[in-house]
Enzyme design. Structure first.
Site, PDB file in Angstrom:
ATOM      1  N   CYS A  52       5.309  -6.002  -8.435  1.00  0.00           N
ATOM      2  CA  CYS A  52       5.163  -5.979  -6.975  1.00  0.00           C
ATOM      3  C   CYS A  52       5.594  -7.361  -6.480  1.00  0.00           C
ATOM      4  O   CYS A  52       4.923  -8.360  -6.775  1.00  0.00           O
ATOM      5  CB  CYS A  52       3.720  -5.685  -6.581  1.00  0.00           C
ATOM      6  SG  CYS A  52       3.446  -5.701  -4.791  1.00  0.00           S
ATOM      7  N   CYS A  91       8.546  -5.224   1.288  1.00  0.00           N
ATOM      8  CA  CYS A  91       8.709  -4.890  -0.127  1.00  0.00           C
ATOM      9  C   CYS A  91       9.644  -5.937  -0.723  1.00  0.00           C
ATOM     10  O   CYS A  91      10.854  -5.906  -0.466  1.00  0.00           O
ATOM     11  CB  CYS A  91       9.277  -3.484  -0.312  1.00  0.00           C
ATOM     12  SG  CYS A  91       9.494  -3.048  -2.061  1.00  0.00           S
ATOM     13  N   HIS A 125      -2.599  -8.005   1.283  1.00  0.00           N
ATOM     14  CA  HIS A 125      -2.872  -8.225  -0.153  1.00  0.00           C
ATOM     15  C   HIS A 125      -4.270  -8.777  -0.361  1.00  0.00           C
ATOM     16  O   HIS A 125      -4.717  -9.648   0.406  1.00  0.00           O
ATOM     17  CB  HIS A 125      -1.858  -9.214  -0.736  1.00  0.00           C
ATOM     18  CG  HIS A 125      -0.471  -8.657  -0.816  1.00  0.00           C
ATOM     19  ND1 HIS A 125      -0.003  -7.965  -1.910  1.00  0.00           N
ATOM     20  CD2 HIS A 125       0.539  -8.652   0.095  1.00  0.00           C
ATOM     21  CE1 HIS A 125       1.233  -7.584  -1.683  1.00  0.00           C
ATOM     22  NE2 HIS A 125       1.599  -7.973  -0.474  1.00  0.00           N
ATOM     23  N   GLY A 143       3.362  -8.807  -3.919  1.00  0.00           N
ATOM     24  CA  GLY A 143       2.111  -9.084  -4.629  1.00  0.00           C
ATOM     25  C   GLY A 143       2.198 -10.367  -5.438  1.00  0.00           C
ATOM     26  O   GLY A 143       1.237 -11.147  -5.494  1.00  0.00           O
ATOM     27  N   GLU A 180      -0.739  -1.065  -6.229  1.00  0.00           N
ATOM     28  CA  GLU A 180      -0.103  -1.090  -4.917  1.00  0.00           C
ATOM     29  C   GLU A 180      -0.669  -0.038  -3.946  1.00  0.00           C
ATOM     30  O   GLU A 180      -0.941   1.099  -4.345  1.00  0.00           O
ATOM     31  CB  GLU A 180       1.409  -0.842  -5.037  1.00  0.00           C
ATOM     32  CG  GLU A 180       2.192  -2.013  -5.540  1.00  0.00           C
ATOM     33  CD  GLU A 180       3.662  -1.896  -5.184  1.00  0.00           C
ATOM     34  OE1 GLU A 180       3.977  -1.347  -4.116  1.00  0.00           O
ATOM     35  OE2 GLU A 180       4.506  -2.339  -5.999  1.00  0.00           O
TER      36      GLU A 180
END
Ligand SMILES: N[C@H](CCC[C@H](N)C(=O)O)C(=O)O
Length: 279
Positions: A220, A75, A162, A223, A211
């Protein structure tokens, strides 16, 4: 049992941060979902657990639970909040910290003015390690009938999986339909975070992310890193890119294959609290 926590966010991607360095905390799926619930609990996109280091030369361990209770290996926005939390809570006085994550480690550097730079690790493109099933490694992949459409995307992992779709305009992108359909598509055995990337220039993009385990978030971090890496790998972006997300701007730097990707941005502390419900 009461549980002390700090509510934080990185560009509007919000977190409940819990210090588990002195006392282990075992959050099962149901408890994590209750904490993350915006009506029956505290409310957040992810719960971040600050744990003791798991390897000799790391400072801390880091565990991430999504709002649906699932665990993730990374994260990026949370990493910046993690660094601010451990420094302001007196758990370290280091400007640069090394953190054990599920599948490796990351380094977080304090930049000042509550901004941090996170080395997220080397992007992984091997489908078997994303994981993405049924494909050999390629610059992009296509699936028919994802929410009724054929979609083409790049795929990679940065501690978490991803998929990155190129779109003409993030404001009109089918985030609400293609996002959930691709997030839980069988081609992704561990599900996937779905990024919708709108290139504006070689050093500037817009991005929205649906997400895994949380739905669309205001930002994100991993991301943003994945989208820029995909764009650089395609030859469309420069090594340093500004990423405009709904919650604000992040910066991503990547020097190319085999190199770590860096994410820079703010970390905000909102309030400290104590969870008292037993649910
Ligand atoms: N939903 C992600 C975890 C949180 C990632 C995001 N909040 C970030 O800033 O990187 C996953 O299941 O892999």
């Amino acid at each position: 049992m009461t549980l002390a926590f700090t509510k934080m966010h990185g560009l509007g991607n919000d977190f409940v941060v819990i210090d588990a360095t002195a006392t282990p905390i075992d959050l099962d799926t149901a408890r994590a979902r209750r904490i993350a619930d915006r009506r029956f609990g505290i409310g957040c996109d992810q719960i971040l657990l600050v744990e003791p280091a798991r390897s000799a030369d790391a400072d801390f361990g880091y565990r991430i639970l999504n709002a649906d209770g699932s665990e993730s290996g990374q994260c990026g926005n949370g990493a910046r909040c993690f660094a601010r939390f451990v420094r302001e809570n007196g758990l370290t006085d280091r400007d640069t910290i090394t953190v054990d994550i599920r599948d490796g480690r990351m380094v977080i550097e304090t930049l000042g003015d509550h901004h941090y730079r996170v080395a997220l690790g080397v992007p992984e493109f091997d489908p078997a390690r994303i994981p993405l099933a049924g494909f050999d490694a390629a610059p992009d992949y296509s699936l028919d009938d994802v929410a009724g459409s054929r979609v083409t995307f790049a795929a990679l992992a940065i501690g978490n999986p991803h998929a990155v779709l190129r779109v003409a305009d993030v404001d009109t992108a089918a985030v609400d339909t293609i996002g959930p359909a691709l997030e839980s598509h069988p081609a992704f055995p561990e599900r996937v975070n779905v990024g919708f990337l709108e290139p504006l220039a070689r050093d500037h993009v817009r991005l929205r992310v649906f997400e895994r385990g949380a739905g669309e978030t205001l930002a994100c971090g991993s991301g943003a890193a994945a989208a820029v890496v995909a764009g650089i790998a395609a030859g469309d972006l420069d090594p340093t890119v500004a990423v405009d997300l709904p919650g604000g701007r992040a910066r991503v730097d990547w020097a190319g294959p085999g190199e770590p990707v860096f994410l820079s941005g703010p970390a905000e502390r909102v309030f400290d609290g104590k969870l008292v419900s037993s649910g």
